[in-house]
Design an enzyme around this catalytic site. Structure first.
Site, PDB file in Angstrom:
ATOM      1  N   PHE A   1      -1.530  -0.338 -10.156  1.00 13.93           N
ATOM      2  CA  PHE A   1      -2.137  -1.507  -9.522  1.00 13.93           C
ATOM      3  C   PHE A   1      -3.383  -2.031 -10.233  1.00 13.93           C
ATOM      4  CE2 PHE A   1      -3.334   2.209  -6.776  1.00 13.93           C
ATOM      5  CZ  PHE A   1      -4.672   2.267  -7.085  1.00 13.93           C
TER       6      PHE A   1
ATOM      7  N   GLU B   1      -0.615   4.473  -7.779  1.00  8.78           N
ATOM      8  CA  GLU B   1      -0.335   5.445  -6.727  1.00  8.78           C
ATOM      9  C   GLU B   1       0.976   6.139  -7.087  1.00  8.78           C
ATOM     10  OE1 GLU B   1      -2.585   5.749  -4.330  1.00  8.78           O
ATOM     11  OE2 GLU B   1      -1.601   6.653  -2.582  1.00  8.78           O
TER      12      GLU B   1
ATOM     13  N   LYS C   1       0.875  -1.171   0.000  1.00 11.19           N
ATOM     14  CA  LYS C   1       0.000   0.000   0.000  1.00 11.19           C
ATOM     15  C   LYS C   1       0.908   1.215   0.000  1.00 11.19           C
ATOM     16  CE  LYS C   1      -3.996   2.011   2.243  1.00 11.19           C
ATOM     17  NZ  LYS C   1      -3.529   3.351   2.013  1.00 11.19           N
TER      18      LYS C   1
ATOM     19  N   ARG D   1     -17.392   1.139  -2.338  1.00  7.66           N
ATOM     20  CA  ARG D   1     -16.497   0.664  -1.291  1.00  7.66           C
ATOM     21  C   ARG D   1     -17.000  -0.696  -0.830  1.00  7.66           C
ATOM     22  NH1 ARG D   1     -13.054   3.534   1.647  1.00  7.66           N
ATOM     23  NH2 ARG D   1     -14.055   5.552   1.378  1.00  7.66           N
TER      24      ARG D   1
ATOM     25  N   ARG E   1      -7.869  11.173  -7.245  1.00  6.56           N
ATOM     26  CA  ARG E   1      -8.897  10.352  -6.622  1.00  6.56           C
ATOM     27  C   ARG E   1     -10.257  11.008  -6.730  1.00  6.56           C
ATOM     28  NH1 ARG E   1     -12.007   9.766  -2.716  1.00  6.56           N
ATOM     29  NH2 ARG E   1     -12.204   7.959  -1.341  1.00  6.56           N
TER      30      ARG E   1
END
Ligand code: ATP
Length: 595
Positions: free
Chosen positions: A344, A303, A252, A421, A273
């Site tokens: 990712f 990221e 992460k 989510r 984002r």
């Protein structure tokens, strides 16, 4: 539609705080509006001219709008300024001044379309002399406005139109109007919005071809998709259990999320984002991506982190945050803070949408898609099946500069769920092992005057989480620690244009700050634990009657989450999950007693 009619709808929307009532008014508005102007009217109602990701700003400073109001009402500028100071709202001032003028036949004949066109022209005016052009255009518009119209036109121009109409409520209204209010219709409409990030487009398509038309809305290079989001877990064992014994763990990285759109030719676009265009801020990524991505057009996600040029090690978040929002001195910054994009996911590969494929297939595509290099790399990943292996991977992630791991489901249903989510992705940061390890992203909704050393400045801030279900902001803490001198200087500057004398719509708190603040800015805080409190409103009464959740001993971490819109802040539901897992932890034997 005539602009007077639209203004009448705005009056009604402004007068209510109830989401159901708003939905009802919006449905009436959609009924009343012509199909061709539906998109424009919906953008306008949100204070926008185009979908947010296009970043079209009206760019009218209040001083310019003041000049236009003076010119349109034959008033002296200082008199307008003086009245504005008393009313607190240039929109109201314009309305008052027009009311005092003799009636004019040209007022009230404006179409919503005319207003939209003029505002668009103002937004696009640039270069030398553009300020005069803007003032001229806006004054001409105001000469044709009734008082009520002028009130809203001015608020729109200076960015203070706050009808409280947010995306969720518009989606509700569209579902009501075009899908009979059913859950299935809502899901389809939401899915189209998640893919396109453009409510105007969704509404227009619905108006033209109904729900069936939505299938035409597909992923498109240059138009961002709303990002998939992760849930939290309390332990690595919990993660493995939720993922049925097997998970893809990834480092992460602690940086900025970037969605990169790489066309066959033409410029690469980078979105944040919250879907703002970041392309200009990271020219080295824009330059590197066409070479690094072997099949185009493509949409990839990753990221962006700062890298130490000498050691190639990942730098802390504070470094990359200095690159954010920067428009000048870019060359020096590229040297000082070099960055790298760790990819990712892949959402479009060689013009094929891959969002519905299971994650392992997307990962395989990603690995074969990325040529790699200095600036663009693939996120480190390992498939784990037991806690020991997961722990080793977590240790490695942290040792290499990550802030934890992202666990991703490898099940057949592990599609990319835009805008949602869920437990398909689980974030796990190192400090979950502490009592309340995770930070909370709170929205500033109020400010308190400082005392003593902080006299004359703000000393503390009232923070809220976002309640997505009811579309409102609920206070959970008052934070006064962790502000260094530079931050104390910065706070009033950032808050200046957002201060309000009354509690803004959609903000709930049992505390009365010295100044209410329009919910826009998000900051990161940490604290000792979540407790129940009668004065805060986060997750109110979800645990105990009369009590909301509060963060004890809050501390500002120094991070302004400018990459998050207020509605991307931590949610009340997340806070409740954190509270519950904290309680669960407290009930479990501690590590000491277990050994
Ligand atoms: P959220 O995005 O969940 O609202 P947040 O912005 O505070 O919360 P975190 O809680 O730190 O972010 O974790 C989620 C973020 O982690 C993602 O949005 C993404 O930017 C980042 N991230 C870093 N590495 C990865 C990875 N390998 N896979 C997915 N996301 C990653």
């Amino acid at each position: 539609m005539r602009f007077v009619e639209l203004a009448a709808f705005y009056e009604r929307l402004e007068a209510t705080t109830k989401r159901l009532e708003m939905r009802k008014i919006l449905v009436e508005l959609i009924d009343a509006v012509g199909r061709e102007e539906l998109a424009e009217v919906l953008y306008l109602s949100q204070g926008l001219l185009r979908p947010e990701y296009e970043g079209v700003e009206l760019g009218m400073a209040e001083s310019l709008a003041t000049k236009a109001v003076a010119a349109a009402t034959n008033a002296e500028e200082p008199a307008v300024v003086d009245r504005r100071q008393r009313s607190g709202d240039l929109g109201l001032t314009a309305a008052e001044l027009i009311t005092a003028l003799p009636a004019a036949p040209e007022r009230g004949a404006l179409l919503a379309r005319d207003v939209y066109a003029t505002l668009t022209e103002i937004a696009h005016a640039s270069g030398e002399g553009s300020q005069e052009v803007k003032v001229g255009l806006f004054a001409d518009l105001l000469r044709r406005c009734t008082p009520a119209e002028a009130k809203f036109a001015v608020r729109f121009a200076i960015g203070t139109l706050r009808l409280g109409v947010r995306e969720l409520t518009i989606l509700d209204a569209l579902t009501q109007k075009y899908g009979g209010g059913t859950k299935e219709a809502r899901l389809r409409i939401e899915a189209a919005f998640n893919l396109s990030s453009d409510l105007g487009l969704v509404a227009e398509t619905l108006a033209k071809d109904g729900l069936e038309g939505l299938t035409r809305i597909q992923l498109q290079v240059g138009r961002p998709i709303r990002p998939m989001l992760a849930e939290r877990a309390t332990s690595l064992a919990d993660i493995l259990e939720r993922m049925e014994g097997e998970a893809a763990l990834e480092y992460k990285y602690d940086g900025l999320r970037v969605q990169a759109h790489v066309p066959v030719d033409g410029p690469v676009k980078l979105f944040s984002r919250r879907l703002e265009d970041l392309s200009a801020q990271f020219p080295e990524l824009v330059a590197a991506l066409p070479e690094a991505i072997s099949r185009k057009p493509a949409i990839v996600e990753g990221e962006c982190v700062a890298i130490d040029a000498d050691t190639d090690q990942i730098r802390p978040f504070q470094d990359i945050s200095r690159r954010r929002g920067r428009k000048y001195d870019l060359e020096r910054m590229q040297e000082e803070i070099p960055v790298c994009l760790y990819l990712f996911d892949v959402l479009l590969d060689d013009d094929v949408a891959t969002v519905d494929e299971p994650f392992p297939d997307r990962r395989r595509r990603l690995v074969s898609l990325v040529r790699g290099g200095e600036r663009v790399r693939v996120a480190t990943q390992s498939i784990v099946k037991d806690v020991d292996a997961a722990q080793l991977f977590l240790d490695a992630a942290i040792a290499e500069g990550g802030e934890g791991v992202m666990a991703k489901s490898v099940a057949t249903g592990s599609a990319y769920r835009a805008g949602a989510r869920g437990f398909w992705w689980i974030k796990y940061k190192r400090d979950y092992t502490q009592r309340l390890g995770d930070s909370i992203d709170g929205v500033i909704v109020g400010a308190f005057h400082g005392r003593g050393r902080r006299g004359g400045r703000y000393g503390a801030l009232l923070l809220a989480v976002y309640d997505a279900q009811n579309d409102r902001f609920e206070s959970f803490t008052k934070v006064g620690s962790g502000f260094d001198d530079a931050t104390l200087e910065e706070i009033p500057k950032r808050l200046a244009s957002l201060e309000l004398s009354e509690r803004p719509k959609g903000v709930e708190s049992g505390l009365e700050p010295d100044r209410w603040i329009q919910p826009r800015l998000v900051i990161e805080v940490r604290g000792a634990e979540l407790t129940l409190s009668p004065i805060h409103r986060a997750g109110f009464e979800a645990i105990r009657p009369g009590a909301g959740l509060a963060l004890r001993f809050p501390r500002f971490t120094g991070v302004w989450r400018d990459d998050k819109a207020a509605t991307n802040a931590t949610t009340s539901a997340e806070l409740l999950t954190m509270y519950r897992s904290q309680v669960k932890h407290a009930e479990e034997p501690s590590d000491d007693s277990a050994s």
